[in-house]
Design an enzyme around this catalytic site. Sequence first.
Site, PDB file in Angstrom:
ATOM      1  CG  ASP A 170      -1.630   1.131   1.454  1.00 19.50           C
ATOM      2  OD1 ASP A 170      -1.998   1.933   0.467  1.00 19.50           O
ATOM      3  OD2 ASP A 170      -2.339   1.385   2.565  1.00 19.50           O
TER       4      ASP A 170
ATOM      5  CG  ASP B 162       0.759   4.561 -14.070  1.00 20.77           C
ATOM      6  OD1 ASP B 162      -0.249   4.910 -14.236  1.00 20.77           O
ATOM      7  OD2 ASP B 162       1.610   3.684 -14.524  1.00 20.77           O
TER       8      ASP B 162
HETATM    9  N1  PUT Z   1      -2.914   4.299 -14.941  1.00 29.15           N
HETATM   10  C1  PUT Z   1      -3.577   4.368 -15.959  1.00 29.15           C
HETATM   11  C2  PUT Z   1      -4.734   5.425 -15.899  1.00 29.15           C
HETATM   12  C3  PUT Z   1      -6.036   5.148 -16.347  1.00 29.15           C
HETATM   13  C4  PUT Z   1      -6.878   6.341 -16.431  1.00 29.15           C
HETATM   14  N2  PUT Z   1      -8.208   6.083 -16.701  1.00 29.15           N
END
Ligand code: PUT
Length: 291
Positions: A140, A159
């Site tokens: 996490d 990300d």
């Molecule tokens: N990490 C991917 C992003 C997706 C956004 N919808």
Amino acid sequence: EKDRVLYFNNPMWPGEAHSLKVEKILFKGKSEFQEVLVFESASYGKVLVLDGIVQLTEKDECAYQEMIAHLPLCSIKSPKKVLVVGGGDGGVLREISRHSSVELIDICEIDKMVIDVSKKYFPDLAIGFEDPRVNLHVGDAVEFLRNTPEGKYDAVIVDSSDPVGPAIELVEKPFFATIARALRPGGVLCNMAESMWLHTHLIQDMISICRETFSSVHYAWASVPTYPSGAIGFLLCSTEGRSVDFKHPVNPIEKLEGALQHQRELRFYNSEMHKAAFALPCFLKREVSCL
Ligand code: PUT
């Protein structure tokens, strides 16, 4: 699935759906956190889907991975320590590995199944894990950041998937506060920030939180055809310290030793795209305050 076409609809984009023709389902599984699907599409190569939301396709992943990595790393001189939150497919790691100044790349991904599936079906992304500077932490990110020494990183790249399911905490104030704490003075955050066509309220909320936490906050965007509305945004923030001019890269990729001679050519990002990414349409400037 209907007539071998997958339709993607979700409360995050009510009243519309996007679709991709399926050639073959390659993997279907359920991890502790989410449903994971990989299929071969007719027009975008292999596709990774989490909880019914497209995360990447082989054809257009370059736009997202290259922008989310190089927007922050080309905005500061000589980045050395980088943290990736999420990013279990490895694509962001692949892009960070172009930066020879980087000495350490920590990645904290919650779902091991995403990593395993990427290694099997998306080797062009998972190659990022092979860089010896990478340290993988499966767990996490909120917890990971709580235990991170203050000021450790030059850059943090978030990300994440959309803020439903396991990523829900990643748009909340305590999360941004732990990131700011983990960054050195003048360090930078680049955070996936949804679609300006669909999510102005969410973008506004994220910007308001980040303005309370960081000394500068900017929004950039890129075109990614298989994301809802075909656009994805990035929040670029910096902590107090040496000021960061995100709109004019001080560490241009074209001048970085080895960055363009990498095993894979850049497909999307260059300094022109970097500068252009910060140009915002009138409606967004009107609807989101402080842009
Ligand atoms: N990490 C991917 C992003 C997706 C956004 N919808």
